[in-house]
Scaffold this active site. Structure first.
Site, PDB file in Angstrom:
ATOM      1  N   LYS A 224      28.222 -12.030  38.940  1.00 39.88           N
ATOM      2  CA  LYS A 224      27.242 -11.003  38.569  1.00 39.88           C
ATOM      3  C   LYS A 224      27.290  -9.847  39.566  1.00 39.88           C
ATOM      4  O   LYS A 224      27.315 -10.067  40.786  1.00 39.88           O
ATOM      5  CB  LYS A 224      25.848 -11.632  38.530  1.00 39.88           C
ATOM      6  CG  LYS A 224      24.754 -10.729  37.985  1.00 39.88           C
ATOM      7  CD  LYS A 224      23.463 -11.513  37.845  1.00 39.88           C
ATOM      8  CE  LYS A 224      22.345 -10.651  37.288  1.00 39.88           C
ATOM      9  NZ  LYS A 224      21.103 -11.434  37.092  1.00 39.88           N
ATOM     10  N   SER A 296      18.889 -11.023  32.628  1.00 41.22           N
ATOM     11  CA  SER A 296      19.761  -9.948  33.073  1.00 41.22           C
ATOM     12  C   SER A 296      21.167 -10.407  33.427  1.00 41.22           C
ATOM     13  O   SER A 296      22.035  -9.581  33.689  1.00 41.22           O
ATOM     14  CB  SER A 296      19.158  -9.257  34.281  1.00 41.22           C
ATOM     15  OG  SER A 296      19.174 -10.135  35.406  1.00 41.22           O
ATOM     16  N   SER A 320      16.327 -14.711  33.872  1.00 36.17           N
ATOM     17  CA  SER A 320      17.615 -14.029  33.790  1.00 36.17           C
ATOM     18  C   SER A 320      18.830 -14.936  33.709  1.00 36.17           C
ATOM     19  O   SER A 320      19.920 -14.466  33.481  1.00 36.17           O
ATOM     20  CB  SER A 320      17.764 -13.057  34.946  1.00 36.17           C
ATOM     21  OG  SER A 320      16.851 -12.004  34.784  1.00 36.17           O
TER      22      SER A 320
END
Length: 587
Positions: A224, A296, A320
């Protein structure tokens, strides 16, 4: 969609948005009602997140004097009513906004959290040991490159270890898939092709020489794009930071490198760890390209589900990891708060951010967690903890809690209820629980307060205007709104958090006679909210498919540091459900 509470204005936890705002929390309950969920964030960097060429300004002058009328209007925001005499006294003592100038001129690095540090209320285990999958032999290497790409880590690691599959070949398989499929998915911020091939070559050389580092050795992964990677762009998915290049590595990247894993891509995240909209587009669900992948950890879940890497790393502040795993059908493990160090990674909310694996199978998450686990001196909330997993052990006799309300009509669907029936078949003892009636919605105040503080500079410099997503529920507006939340509300939210921690300790009970796990729909009641604030682990695994072909998951929650039992129960349920291997059609 089943989890979307927008049409009713009420989220799955039963909080109305109007009631929540009226309580002064200054944040829309849309965050929990929508599968996009607040992000993740996670982690504590060492260096400031300065915007190129900009400094947070002092306020200088004031647009107007503070008067009794100013105070009268401000009372409406706080839900208070003062007398005219009281307003006059406030005007005399409060001063103007310029009193904050000195503090605002002092830039605080994003990784410097508050002096008060949240830690979970349990002793961390000290025992550290191997991760033993339930099935040791994955069978022969498939002939099809697509079959190889979608194989779980438990299989890939054996083939690479036994030199049936080289890391270089596996890396090239994934690189080809990324180049072909990412234009549809928009899940990659930066492709690290040169680095990946160098790391793969090194892995092959080491394995051939008998220097095998463990199950992740030679396996390509997606990281990420909020974890710092030295001299490789780390953008936080947001326009103000899209060209940011850090000068140091995050703890997570360092640990995965030490484990021999191969960084193949930095994956997308919703800007500043919220949603699936980033500075260059929207990340899509591989099972339905017309919808976003949620967030996210949008790119990590999308790319993992599409077979673009062996596994990926996500973060969660409030959904997330869980939310994109629900949307994309991946298996996401949000570990106990403090178990995985967040050094040199973007901080969204210091007392909530967590780091965890996103995979295509439950036991894969145990393998990845084993590599990430351990104390991080760069993270004030980090705890030295051991981790071991034995997938050959039976789950029979485990005590698993659930609330009947979670499976009632309107709260659950046939996929949830089928998973619950399958759970009965694995031999666990089911125990009814009831959550206490507390004002859970007040907790949002803490998240928004910390997040607005973490990114104060983009509000003060107006660089928040450059962010792509500009709606009432998006970060720019939430950060602006936070400036009007009374400080007392933040303290009271933290006190309520403590009450909830005590209640969850009571529900789980003692280790010998209490509950091992809880089970339910992933967005059951306020469980996502509660367990993110108490720090309990949550495993989201695929449970079935809707009529439109999109996947849906269910969740297992564990005791603090109880990931071993969570993964064992999840793996047993995964085998009974038999839907983990279904692939999206991206032809």
């Amino acid at each position: 969609m089943a989890e979307d509470g927008l049409s009713s204005g009420r989220g799955p936890d039963g909080f109305s948005r109007r009631g929540f705002m009226g309580a002064g929390a200054a944040f829309s309950a849309w965050l929990i009602a929508n599968e996009v969920r607040v992000a993740e964030g996670a982690s504590q960097p060492q260096s400031p997140l300065s915007l190129p060429g900009e400094e947070a300004p002092g306020l200088g002058g004031n647009d107007g004097a503070i008067t009794k009328s100013t105070v009268r209007e401000a009372e409406k925001l706080a839900g208070l009513r003062y007398t005219d005499a009281e307003r006059a006294m406030i005007v005399e003592s409060i001063g103007g906004a310029e009193r904050f100038n000195d503090r605002r001129a002092h830039q605080i690095p994003n990784g410097v959290g508050p002096a008060t540090v949240f830690r979970v209320s349990a002793d961390a285990p000290t025992a550290d040991g191997p991760v033993i999958p339930g099935i040791a032999d994955p069978g022969p290497l498939p002939a099809s490159e697509e079959d190889i790409a979608f194989a779980p880590v438990t299989s890939l690691s054996v083939w690479v270890r036994d030199r049936e599959l080289t890391s270089t070949r596996l890396t090239r398989i994934y690189l080809e898939r990324i180049k072909r499929l990412d234009p549809k998915l928009e899940c990659i911020v930066t492709l690290t092709e040169t680095l990946a091939l160098e790391q793969a070559t090194q892995a092959d050389r080491e394995i051939a020489a008998g220097n095998y580092r463990g199950p992740l050795h030679g396996l390509p992964y997606g990281l990420k794009d909020l974890f710092d990677t030295e001299q490789i762009r780390t953008s936080f998915g947001a326009m103000p930071y899209k060209d940011r290049v850090p000068q140091s590595d995050s703890t997570v990247y360092r640990k995965l490198t030490e484990a021999g894993a191969v960084l193949i891509a930095k994956t997308t995240l919703g800007a500043l760890a919220y949603g699936d909209i980033w500075f260059d587009g929207r990340t899509n669900n591989p099972f339905n390209l017309d919808e976003g992948s949620s967030g996210s950890s949008a790119g990590s879940a999308s790319g993992t589900a599409a077979g673009l890497f062996a596994f990926s790393i996500g973060t969660e502040t409030l959904g997330s990891i869980v939310s994109p795993s629900m949307r994309c059908g991946t298996t996401g493990l949000r570990p106990t708060f403090g178990r995985v160090g967040r050094g040199n990674a973007m901080a969204l909310c210091w007392s909530l951010d967590k780091v965890g694996p996103i995979c295509r199978g439950v036991e894969d998450t145990a393998l990845v967690l084993s590599a990430l686990n351990g104390h991080d001196p760069l993270d004030a909330s980090s705890v030295a903890s051991g981790f071991t997993y034995d997938g050959t052990r039976s789950v029979r006799g485990m005590r698993v809690g659930y609330s009947p309300a979670w499976f009632a009509e309107g709260a659950a669907d046939d996929i949830d209820r089928k998973a619950f029936e399958e759970l009965r078949q694995v031999g666990v003892e089911l125990v009814e629980i009831e959550l206490p009636d507390l004002p859970y919605g007040a907790l949002y105040t803490q998240l928004i307060g910390e997040a607005a503080a973490a990114f104060e500079e983009i509000t003060l410099t107006n660089s928040d205007d450059t962010m792509k997503w500009q709606e009432p529920q998006a970060w720019p507006n939430s950060f602006r709104t936070a400036w009007f939340t009374p400080m007392i509300e933040l303290i009271q939210a933290d006190r309520i958090r403590r009450q909830i921690v005590v209640e969850m300790d009571r529900i789980f009970g003692d280790e010998e006679n209490g509950l091992d796990c809880l089970f339910g729909p992933s967005f059951a009641g306020p469980m996502l909210l509660i367990t993110n604030y108490t720090g309990h682990p949550q495993l989201c695994l695929r449970a079935g498919f809707r009529d439109n072909g999109t996947p849906k998951g269910v969740s297992v929650w564990g005791r603090l540091y109880g990931e071993e039992k969570v993964c064992r129960l999840g793996a047993a349920l995964e085998r009974r459900l038999g839907v983990a291997s279904r692939r999206p059609d991206l032809s």
